[in-house]
Write an enzyme that holds these catalytic residues in place. Structure first.
Site, PDB file in Angstrom:
ATOM      1  N   CYS A 155      47.895 128.432  78.180  1.00 19.56           N
ATOM      2  CA  CYS A 155      47.380 127.166  78.732  1.00 19.56           C
ATOM      3  C   CYS A 155      45.860 127.166  78.862  1.00 19.56           C
ATOM      4  O   CYS A 155      45.225 126.116  78.807  1.00 19.56           O
ATOM      5  CB  CYS A 155      48.002 126.884  80.090  1.00 19.56           C
ATOM      6  N   HIS A 167      44.159 120.916  82.861  1.00 20.67           N
ATOM      7  CA  HIS A 167      45.278 121.217  81.961  1.00 20.67           C
ATOM      8  C   HIS A 167      46.505 120.484  82.496  1.00 20.67           C
ATOM      9  O   HIS A 167      46.791 120.528  83.691  1.00 20.67           O
ATOM     10  CB  HIS A 167      45.511 122.732  81.918  1.00 20.67           C
ATOM     11  N   ASN A 201      53.604 118.868  78.815  1.00 19.04           N
ATOM     12  CA  ASN A 201      52.619 119.966  78.824  1.00 19.04           C
ATOM     13  C   ASN A 201      52.491 120.493  77.397  1.00 19.04           C
ATOM     14  O   ASN A 201      53.440 121.051  76.855  1.00 19.04           O
ATOM     15  CB  ASN A 201      53.133 121.049  79.789  1.00 19.04           C
TER      16      ASN A 201
END
Ligand code: UT7
Length: 349
Positions: A114, A276, A306
């Site tokens: 991430c 993020h 995501n």
């Protein structure tokens, strides 16, 4: 020493929209559970055979390169962040070099999940500041759908993730007071196994109290991947969601404040935070903790889920395309994820 600026930015998401209700054809889940816990309404999933992490990256890169006013042949270095590469090796960077018929430039692959795009951006920033390169293509892209468990067994992980790509071209700035002011990178490997895909790998259960694959019976040639791993669903990612959540809501604000403090700013000076897109609840928690107004934070996880290394450049691109980021704005990019790794970048747009 010249700072580096984002001279062009692009994004690509696959056409196929998969709503929370669509997921029910594969697993026992429901729209209200997913929306309440994550904020996600739908995600994009890549075409099963015609799209790869690299093909999506190439589409995003073409837009970024065009917007930078250069051609692919002007790119002098590639940094590619992903956890879902086309091949175990070689990395996706060389596939981009080939697809865009670039010169024989260096291509570096970054494996920081991430935080991958921010690690990639930070590396590129150093090369620009040192004067080594003038046009660096930085990419974050993922085809998660290829490696997720879409049965009920894997629902705590698979409903969250989506596919897509984002790319930027970094160049030295000519202007004063523009560009990347600083980047901040962190890790804590103490929690490496909390969010991970263990297999295939070379670990042989070395780090695990509870084995994550059966190697006792395996011959040497079966250590990497075996029928047992497939039969026991050991080739999918593992995530202790609540543990990740607890750490994320501490480290996100910390690394954002670190970037502001380093440059003599406070949260009030911030025009836009691009977190993020891990979970809308995490972003809301961070916003509340830092006392940021709604117009200071951009979220698009509702539409894309995501997308790991792609989420920051996709969100940055969309925020900019929607007119939410203007020249001179103070923008903070921040990420937290597997490793654990976390990072931020503060820039003047
Ligand atoms: O970018 C990578 C970093 N990752 C993250 O930042 C993830 C951080 N963590 C999270 O976002 C949240 O922990 C999740 C969204 C993953 C999970 O939310 P949660 O509130 O922590 O739920 P939980 O894992 O504690 O599960 C609660 C219940 C369980 O049922 P029981 O045991 O209470 O009966 C799960 O089986 O929810 C169940 N569940 C589901 N139910 C319907 C788990 N996944 C689903 C699902 N649909 N998809």
């Amino acid at each position: 020493m010249p700072l580096s600026k984002i001279a062009g930015i692009g994004m690509y998401v696959p056409e196929q929209v998969v709503t929370n209700n669509d997921l029910k054809k594969w697993m026992d889940t429901d729209d209200s559970w997913i929306q309440e816990r994550t904020g996600i309404k739908e995600r994009r999933l890549a075409h099963r055979t015609e799209e790869t992490t690299t093909t999506m990256a190439v589409e995003a890169a073409k837009i970024a390169i065009e917007r930078a006013g250069i051609t692919a042949q002007d790119i002098d270095f590639i940094v590619f962040a992903t956890l879902s590469p086309d091949y175990y090796f070689p990395g996706c960077g060389v596939l981009v070099q080939r697809a865009l018929q670039m010169k024989e430039v260096g291509a570096l692959d970054v494996r920081n999940q991430c935080s991958g795009f921010l690690y990639a951006l930070s590396v590129a920033d150093q090369f620009i500041k040192s004067g080594m390169y003038k046009n660096i293509l930085v990419i974050g892209a993922e085809k998660h759908s290829m490696g997720m468990d879409y049965s009920t067994r894997g629902r705590n992980v698979s409903v969250i993730f989506g596919d897509g790509a984002g790319a930027v071209v970094l160049q030295p700035t000519e202007k004063e007071n523009q560009g990347i002011l600083s980047t901040h990178l962190h890790s804590d490997g103490g929690s490496a196994e909390i969010l991970a895909q263990y297999n295939p790998g070379s670990h042989a259960n070395h780090w695990m109290e509870t084995p994550v694959a059966d190697f006792e019976e395996a011959e040497v040639g079966e250590m990497f991947m075996s029928h047992a791993m497939i039969d026991k669903a050991q080739l999918f990612p593992f995530m202790d969601g609540p543990a990740v959540f607890k750490k994320a809501i501490v480290k996100f604000p910390e690394v954002i404040v670190e970037s502001l403090t380093k440059n003599g700013y406070t949260t009030e000076d911030l025009n836009m935070l691009i977190p993020h897109q891990a979970n809308l609840r995490i972003s809301q928690f961070v916003q509340q903790k830092l006392k940021l107004r709604d117009d200071q934070v951009f979220n698009n996880i509702m539409s894309y889920g995501n997308t790991t290394a792609a989420s920051v450049p996709i969100a940055l691109c969309e925020a900019w395309q929607n007119g939410k980021i203007k020249e001179g704005d103070l923008v903070c990019l921040a990420a937290f994820g597997s490793g654990f790794t976390w990072a931020s970048a503060l820039l003047k747009w």
